[in-house]
Structure formats: structure tokens, C-alpha cells
Design a protein around this motif. Structure first.
Motif, PDB file in Angstrom:
ATOM      1  N   PRO A 283       0.819  -1.232   0.000  1.00  0.00           N
ATOM      2  CA  PRO A 283       0.000   0.000   0.000  1.00  0.00           C
ATOM      3  C   PRO A 283       0.844   1.270   0.000  1.00  0.00           C
ATOM      4  CG  PRO A 283      -0.844  -1.583   1.590  1.00  0.00           C
ATOM      5  CD  PRO A 283       0.478  -2.107   1.133  1.00  0.00           C
ATOM      6  N   TYR A 284       1.945   1.260   0.755  1.00  0.00           N
ATOM      7  CA  TYR A 284       2.829   2.436   0.790  1.00  0.00           C
ATOM      8  C   TYR A 284       3.450   2.676  -0.584  1.00  0.00           C
ATOM      9  CZ  TYR A 284       6.838   5.374   1.866  1.00  0.00           C
ATOM     10  OH  TYR A 284       7.773   6.385   1.856  1.00  0.00           O
ATOM     11  N   LEU A 285       3.888   1.596  -1.227  1.00  0.00           N
ATOM     12  CA  LEU A 285       4.485   1.713  -2.561  1.00  0.00           C
ATOM     13  C   LEU A 285       3.484   2.283  -3.556  1.00  0.00           C
ATOM     14  CD1 LEU A 285       6.798   0.998  -4.625  1.00  0.00           C
ATOM     15  CD2 LEU A 285       5.640  -1.210  -4.907  1.00  0.00           C
ATOM     16  N   PHE A 286       2.267   1.740  -3.577  1.00  0.00           N
ATOM     17  CA  PHE A 286       1.248   2.163  -4.541  1.00  0.00           C
ATOM     18  C   PHE A 286       0.820   3.619  -4.330  1.00  0.00           C
ATOM     19  CE2 PHE A 286      -0.641  -2.234  -5.803  1.00  0.00           C
ATOM     20  CZ  PHE A 286       0.632  -2.634  -6.203  1.00  0.00           C
ATOM     21  N   GLN A 287       0.836   4.067  -3.080  1.00  0.00           N
ATOM     22  CA  GLN A 287       0.429   5.442  -2.781  1.00  0.00           C
ATOM     23  C   GLN A 287       1.507   6.465  -3.146  1.00  0.00           C
ATOM     24  OE1 GLN A 287      -0.631   5.417   1.375  1.00  0.00           O
ATOM     25  NE2 GLN A 287      -2.168   3.808   1.071  1.00  0.00           N
ATOM     26  N   ASN A 288       2.764   6.022  -3.242  1.00  0.00           N
ATOM     27  CA  ASN A 288       3.868   6.974  -3.417  1.00  0.00           C
ATOM     28  C   ASN A 288       4.669   6.808  -4.709  1.00  0.00           C
ATOM     29  OD1 ASN A 288       4.201   8.516  -0.636  1.00  0.00           O
ATOM     30  ND2 ASN A 288       3.699   6.385  -0.160  1.00  0.00           N
ATOM     31  N   ILE A 289       4.427   5.746  -5.456  1.00  0.00           N
ATOM     32  CA  ILE A 289       5.288   5.411  -6.584  1.00  0.00           C
ATOM     33  C   ILE A 289       5.340   6.505  -7.651  1.00  0.00           C
ATOM     34  CG2 ILE A 289       3.507   4.182  -7.886  1.00  0.00           C
ATOM     35  CD1 ILE A 289       5.656   2.114  -8.632  1.00  0.00           C
ATOM     36  N   ASP A 290       4.251   7.246  -7.843  1.00  0.00           N
ATOM     37  CA  ASP A 290       4.211   8.289  -8.873  1.00  0.00           C
ATOM     38  C   ASP A 290       4.456   9.695  -8.317  1.00  0.00           C
ATOM     39  OD1 ASP A 290       3.806   6.736 -11.178  1.00  0.00           O
ATOM     40  OD2 ASP A 290       1.681   6.502 -10.712  1.00  0.00           O
ATOM     41  N   LYS A 291       4.762   9.775  -7.041  1.00  0.00           N
ATOM     42  CA  LYS A 291       5.060  11.075  -6.443  1.00  0.00           C
ATOM     43  C   LYS A 291       6.517  11.456  -6.689  1.00  0.00           C
ATOM     44  CE  LYS A 291       1.613  10.742  -2.724  1.00  0.00           C
ATOM     45  NZ  LYS A 291       1.416  10.701  -1.253  1.00  0.00           N
ATOM     46  N   ASP A 292       6.777  12.757  -6.720  1.00  0.00           N
ATOM     47  CA  ASP A 292       8.154  13.230  -6.940  1.00  0.00           C
ATOM     48  C   ASP A 292       9.045  12.977  -5.733  1.00  0.00           C
ATOM     49  OD1 ASP A 292       7.531  14.133  -9.483  1.00  0.00           O
ATOM     50  OD2 ASP A 292       6.862  16.091  -8.745  1.00  0.00           O
ATOM     51  N   LYS A 293       8.478  13.132  -4.551  1.00  0.00           N
ATOM     52  CA  LYS A 293       9.255  12.923  -3.329  1.00  0.00           C
ATOM     53  C   LYS A 293       8.642  11.801  -2.507  1.00  0.00           C
ATOM     54  CE  LYS A 293      10.939  17.700  -2.900  1.00  0.00           C
ATOM     55  NZ  LYS A 293      11.015  18.895  -2.016  1.00  0.00           N
ATOM     56  N   HIS A 294       9.460  10.828  -2.171  1.00  0.00           N
ATOM     57  CA  HIS A 294       9.015   9.717  -1.326  1.00  0.00           C
ATOM     58  C   HIS A 294      10.237   9.042  -0.702  1.00  0.00           C
ATOM     59  CE1 HIS A 294      10.434   7.138  -4.548  1.00  0.00           C
ATOM     60  NE2 HIS A 294       9.635   7.764  -5.417  1.00  0.00           N
ATOM     61  N   ASP A 295       9.968   8.137   0.218  1.00  0.00           N
ATOM     62  CA  ASP A 295      11.038   7.404   0.908  1.00  0.00           C
ATOM     63  C   ASP A 295      11.014   5.920   0.563  1.00  0.00           C
ATOM     64  OD1 ASP A 295      12.189   9.554   2.280  1.00  0.00           O
ATOM     65  OD2 ASP A 295      10.632   9.490   3.828  1.00  0.00           O
ATOM     66  N   ILE A 296      10.559   5.583  -0.638  1.00  0.00           N
ATOM     67  CA  ILE A 296      10.458   4.169  -1.015  1.00  0.00           C
ATOM     68  C   ILE A 296      11.828   3.489  -0.966  1.00  0.00           C
ATOM     69  CG2 ILE A 296       9.878   2.570  -2.874  1.00  0.00           C
ATOM     70  CD1 ILE A 296       7.731   4.507  -3.774  1.00  0.00           C
ATOM     71  N   LYS A 297      12.865   4.199  -1.448  1.00  0.00           N
ATOM     72  CA  LYS A 297      14.215   3.614  -1.412  1.00  0.00           C
ATOM     73  C   LYS A 297      14.628   3.261   0.011  1.00  0.00           C
ATOM     74  CE  LYS A 297      16.655   5.453  -5.444  1.00  0.00           C
ATOM     75  NZ  LYS A 297      17.815   6.239  -5.888  1.00  0.00           N
ATOM     76  N   LYS A 298      14.444   4.220   0.881  1.00  0.00           N
ATOM     77  CA  LYS A 298      14.864   4.029   2.271  1.00  0.00           C
ATOM     78  C   LYS A 298      14.083   2.896   2.932  1.00  0.00           C
ATOM     79  CE  LYS A 298      15.318   6.583   6.628  1.00  0.00           C
ATOM     80  NZ  LYS A 298      15.078   7.882   7.304  1.00  0.00           N
ATOM     81  N   ASN A 424      15.163   3.678 -11.007  1.00  0.00           N
ATOM     82  CA  ASN A 424      16.225   4.093 -10.081  1.00  0.00           C
ATOM     83  C   ASN A 424      15.738   5.121  -9.069  1.00  0.00           C
ATOM     84  OD1 ASN A 424      18.533   2.578 -11.162  1.00  0.00           O
ATOM     85  ND2 ASN A 424      18.219   3.831 -12.982  1.00  0.00           N
ATOM     86  N   SER A 425      14.614   5.757  -9.373  1.00  0.00           N
ATOM     87  CA  SER A 425      14.039   6.694  -8.409  1.00  0.00           C
ATOM     88  C   SER A 425      13.151   5.979  -7.396  1.00  0.00           C
ATOM     89  CB  SER A 425      13.218   7.766  -9.138  1.00  0.00           C
ATOM     90  OG  SER A 425      12.059   7.191  -9.724  1.00  0.00           O
ATOM     91  N   ILE A 426      12.839   4.702  -7.686  1.00  0.00           N
ATOM     92  CA  ILE A 426      11.985   3.917  -6.787  1.00  0.00           C
ATOM     93  C   ILE A 426      12.832   3.048  -5.862  1.00  0.00           C
ATOM     94  CG2 ILE A 426      10.131   2.195  -6.679  1.00  0.00           C
ATOM     95  CD1 ILE A 426       9.331   3.105  -9.511  1.00  0.00           C
ATOM     96  N   TYR A 427      13.751   2.281  -6.447  1.00  0.00           N
ATOM     97  CA  TYR A 427      14.595   1.370  -5.669  1.00  0.00           C
ATOM     98  C   TYR A 427      16.070   1.689  -5.844  1.00  0.00           C
ATOM     99  CZ  TYR A 427      10.466  -1.668  -5.207  1.00  0.00           C
ATOM    100  OH  TYR A 427       9.224  -2.169  -4.927  1.00  0.00           O
ATOM    101  N   ASP A 428      16.837   1.366  -4.829  1.00  0.00           N
ATOM    102  CA  ASP A 428      18.296   1.465  -4.897  1.00  0.00           C
ATOM    103  C   ASP A 428      18.792   0.139  -5.468  1.00  0.00           C
ATOM    104  OD1 ASP A 428      21.005   1.718  -4.519  1.00  0.00           O
ATOM    105  OD2 ASP A 428      20.835   2.626  -2.537  1.00  0.00           O
ATOM    106  N   ASN A 429      18.773   0.023  -6.790  1.00  0.00           N
ATOM    107  CA  ASN A 429      19.019  -1.256  -7.446  1.00  0.00           C
ATOM    108  C   ASN A 429      20.382  -1.852  -7.124  1.00  0.00           C
ATOM    109  OD1 ASN A 429      16.557  -1.478  -9.278  1.00  0.00           O
ATOM    110  ND2 ASN A 429      17.321   0.556  -9.782  1.00  0.00           N
ATOM    111  N   LYS A 430      21.406  -0.999  -7.097  1.00  0.00           N
ATOM    112  CA  LYS A 430      22.752  -1.485  -6.820  1.00  0.00           C
ATOM    113  C   LYS A 430      22.839  -2.078  -5.417  1.00  0.00           C
ATOM    114  CE  LYS A 430      27.602  -0.020  -6.802  1.00  0.00           C
ATOM    115  NZ  LYS A 430      28.540   1.137  -6.990  1.00  0.00           N
TER     116      LYS A 430
END
Length: 479
Positions: A283-298, A424-430
Motif C-alpha cells: 500500500p505504501y508503494l502504490f500510494q507513493n510510486i508516482d510522487k516526486d518525493k518519497h522514501d520508497i528507497k529508504k 532508479n528513483s523507486i529502488y536502490d538497485n545497486k
């Protein structure tokens, strides 16, 4: 006490629903683990193998028999047909019932052939066919209850059914063992599933009585359009999950299936944790995935790091877990547990990326990696089980899950590009890639430590300290 009651009442209905469904799921799976020590001590490895074969075939065929309707368009339909939910539910139950009858007819044409292919008796296959008919009704009903936040009755039925089925199964196995009745596997399966399917059968009739709609072109068309791509994914996923046990049965024997299947179940215990983590993260991912600022990576980094440590600790505790849950017959195969646990970890890695494809409704991009990984798994199992025995299946499965995870990451990147987003803006792939590799290597390092209890316990203490530190960091993140 009054303050506690007031706080409970103040919890949002959605949160209460999530808590109850998570608790019932954990309770149900927990019962399956708690009863393992009883069954492994009363049943032979060959009898345990028959149970594993039944469950494996049921999981594989039901992926098609249910047409993936609960994981596809059901939630969408609950929203789109909010005033005709009864009619919709009974209509799609007709669909799954037709498929179940078709599967039964295919079996009736050549029962001897299918008994040889599946490796089960006629009575167990008939039991399975009953499940294909009525079990979807229970799935539909529970999905609707969850969607409507009606958690009390659903939670009670789930917990009561699991408890009653487990208790009766244990008593039946004890009775048959005391009277030297050899078919304890058949007795255990009938005792368990007659309860489960009996409850599902009541719900099956209830849905038809409420909906009174056996066919609706609109409902069928909408549901199948969303769900059909997921059928391939679910079948491929089940092939990846259970093909090793099926091939061990045909290429080695049911005793090997019993040992491998039991240790696979033990090694997958951490999945309970991941399922809880992922259900909260989605739910957190779906609510924030298209936003410019989020903490999904963290958030995703911390959650996967915490789960990685839990997975590693499970491999280091493997000798103690097996001694509690199983007998000496299973000890020699303990060395396959780290590779299985590492493979299970890669399912969490793949989940992170498949969540993106599901969000953008590109379910075909979830299907492709699963089909490729399943195909690779079948080929590798055929080659290496012949060469090295059934233990090789643990390593071929690990490799296949690695392929699944990285292919899913690649296709999710494609999904993001198609929707003007950057993965790359969603996940820290490396970082996630490095974490996955380290988790696998550290898990495999547990193998030589099984013979050195002091060094192994030192590693466990260090791991627990790290878990506590990670727990504090996760607790600081806003819900």
C-alpha cells in the motif's frame, strides 16, 4: 482496561481487518509447522512424501483450475460492481466450477494413466477433484470479506477450520499408527481436507443461493481479461515451487520427497515474515510510486535488509530447528537448507519488482520471468537430480529463483520506462543487488559451520545484535 478497550475501538476498521487476516494467516501456517514434529515421528518418510506429492499436485493444478480469478480481477470487480457483488461472485464461481468438472472428466477418461503420472491413488485424486470444485468458493468469499473489511466471521472460520482440521489429522494419524494401519498418509489427507473442503462446500452453495447468477458475459469478459495473463504466471510459479518434489518422486522415491519436502517447509519459515512485510509495504508503494518525493528507497532497503538477516539466522539455526521438528532420518539432508533459504530470499527480491508491474497493470511482465525460471528449473532438475541425487534440487531451485529475481527486475525497468517513470528513483538497485548476493553467500557459509557449534553461535549472536539495531531503525520510519 477501559483505556485499552477505548484504544482498540479507536483503531480504524481497515487496520483491524489487516491485523485479523494477518493473525489468522500466521496461525494457520503456524499450525502446519507445530504439527510437523508429530507427523515426522509417527509417519515414515515415504508417507510424508505422499502428503507432499498431494499438496504439490494440488497447488500446481489449482493454479489453472481457479483461473487466477482471486488474484486478478476480483478486487477490481468488487469496486466496479459494488451494487451487484452477489451476482458477480456466483457468476465467476460458475466459471471455476466448469473448469473443475472439465478436469474431472479428463481424469475419468483415463484414470489409470493419470494415477501413474501423478503418483497417487484413485481415492486421493478424487479428493483433489472435490477440492478443485469447492475451494474457489472459499477463496472468493474470503476475498470479498477482506475487501469489505468484514473480518470477524472470516477470521473465526479461517482459524477454527485450520484448528479442527489439524487436530483431527493428528488424532487420525495417532490412531492408525497405534493399530499398524499402513495408509496413514491417506488418512491424514482425508481427515484434513474433508474439514477444509466441507466448509468450502457450504460456502459454495451459499454463494449460488445469494447471487442466483450462473452466467454473465460482462462479468466473465472483464475478469478473464485481467486474470488470464496471471494464469501463466501462477502455473509457472507453482512449477518453480513444487516441480522439484514431483521430479524427485518420479526419479528417486517418495521417501526422498518426504525428507526434501519437510526440510523445504522448514527452510521456508521466514516467508511468514516476508508476507507480512510485503503486505504492509505494497500500500505504501502504490500510494507513493508516482510522487516526486518519497522514501520508497529508504523503506525498501531497510525492510529487505531486515528480512535478509532473518533469513540468514534461519540457516544458522537449522540444526536446532530440524532436531525439534524432525527425526534422525532428516539430519543428513540438513545441508540443503541454506540453499533453499537463499532461494526463498530471492522471492522477496522478485516481489519488490513484481509489485511495480502489478501497479501499472502489466501482469504479463510478471508472467514472463516466472515462465522462463520455471523452464530452467525443470531442465536443471532433470539433469542434476540424475547426476547427484535429490539434494541437487535445492541448488537448481536456488539458481532458478536468482534468474526469476533478476529477470523480474529487468522487466520492471521496462514497465517504468513505458510509464514515464525511472526505476532508479523507486529502488536502490545497486544496493539491493549487493544485498541479495551477500545474503546468498553468507547463507551458504553456514554449511561448514554446522559441525562447529561455538563458531556458529558466535555468528548467531552477532546477527541478533544487528537485527535489534535494524529494528530500531525501522521503528523510526513514519507509518
Amino acid at each position: 482496561m477501559k483505556r485499552i478497550i477505548d484504544k482498540i475501538r479507536s483503531i480504524p476498521t481497515g487496520a483491524k481487518s489487516a491485523i485479523v487476516y494477518t493473525a489468522s494467516s500466521v496461525f494457520t501456517r503456524g499450525l502446519a509447522i507445530i504439527t510437523v514434529p508429530i507427523f515426522t515421528r509417527l509417519m515414515t518418510t515415504e508417507q510424508i512424501g505422499v502428503v507432499n506429492i498431494y499438496n504439490s499436485w494440488y497447488s500446481l493444478i489449482s493454479a489453472f483450475a481457479t483461473l487466477s480469478l482471486t488474484s486478478g480481477g476480483f478486487a477490481v470487480a468488487m469496486k466496479d460492481y459494488s451494487d451487484k457483488r452477489d451476482e458477480y461472485e456466483s457468476s465467476i464461481l460458475t466459471l471455476t466450477s466448469i473448469v473443475a468438472v472439465a478436469i474431472a472428466l479428463i481424469y475419468i477418461i483415463a484414470p489409470g494413466f493419470w494415477q501413474k503420472v501423478i503418483g497417487l491413488s484413485n481415492s486421493l485424486i478424487v479428493l483433489m477433484l472435490i477440492g478443485f470444485l469447492v475451494a474457489p468458493a472459499r477463496d472468493f468469499w474470503l476475498s470479498r470479506q477482506r475487501f469489505e473489511y468484514k473480518y470477524k466471521l472470516a477470521g473465526f472460520i479461517s482459524i477454527f477450520t485450520a484448528f479442527l482440521a489439524s487436530v483431527i489429522s493428528v488424532f487420525v494419524v495417532i490412531y492408525m499408527s497405534n493399530h499398524n494401519i499402513q495408509s496413514t498418509a491417506t488418512g491424514r489427507l482425508f481427515a484434513n481436507y474433508l474439514i477444509v473442503y466441507g466448509v468450502a462446500g457450504v460456502i459454495w452453495f451459499y454463494i449460488f443461493l445469494q447471487g442466483k447468477t450462473f452466467y454473465c458475459k460482462e462479468y466473465w469478459k472483464m475478469s478473464l481479461a485481467i486474470s488470464v495473463p496471471l494464469i501463466g504466471y501462477n502455473i509457472a510459479g507453482q512449477v518453480l515451487n513444487v516441480s522439484d518434489r514431483m521430479m524427485i518422486s518420479s526419479m528417486v522415491n517418495n521417501s526422498a520427497v518426504g525428507i526434501y519436502g519437510t526440510l523445504y517447509t522448514v527452510s521456508s519459515l521466514s516467508l511468514l515474515v516476508w508476507q507480512a512485510i510485503n503486505s504492509s509495504f505494497v500500500p505504501y508503494l502504490f500510494q507513493n510510486i508516482d510522487k516526486d518525493k518519497h522514501d520508497i528507497k529508504k523503506v525498501s532497503n531497510l525492510l529487505l535488509e531486515a528480512y535478509a538477516i532473518i533469513s540468514i539466522l534461519m540457516t544458522f539455526f537449522a540444526p536446532e530447528i530440524v532436531k525439534i521438528l524432525a527425526t534422525k532420518e532428516y539430519y543428513d539432508a540438513i545441508y540443503i537448507m541454506p540453499s533453499i533459504a537463499a532461494g526463498v530470499f530471492f522471492t522477496s527480491y522478485a516481489n519488490l519488482y513484481s509489485n511495480i508491474a502489478v501497479y501499472y497493470k502489466k501482469t504479463k511482465y510478471v508472467m514472463y520471468p516466472a515462465i522462463i525460471a520455471a523452464g530452467i528449473n525443470l531442465i536443471l532438475n532433470y539433469i542434476f537430480i540424475k547426476m547427484f541425487g535429490y539434494m541437487a534440487a535445492a541448488y537448481t531451485t536456488l539458481f532458478s529463483y536468482i534468474v526469476l529475481a533478476f529477470l523480474q527486475a529487468i522487466w520492471s525497468k521496462k514497465v517504468c520506462i513505458e510509464n514515464d517513470n525511472d526505476i532508479n528513483s523507486i529502488y536502490d538497485n545497486k544496493k539491493l543487488f549487493i544485498l541479495a548476493i551477500l545474503t546468498t553467500l553468507i547463507s551458504l557459509c553456514a554449511i561448514p559451520l554446522y559441525s562447529n557449534i561455538y563458531l556458529r553461535y558466535l555468528c548467531i549472536v552477532i546477527g541478533l545484535i544487528v537485527v535489534l539495531f535494524m529494528g530500531r531503525k525501522i521503528a523510526q520510519i513514519k507509518r
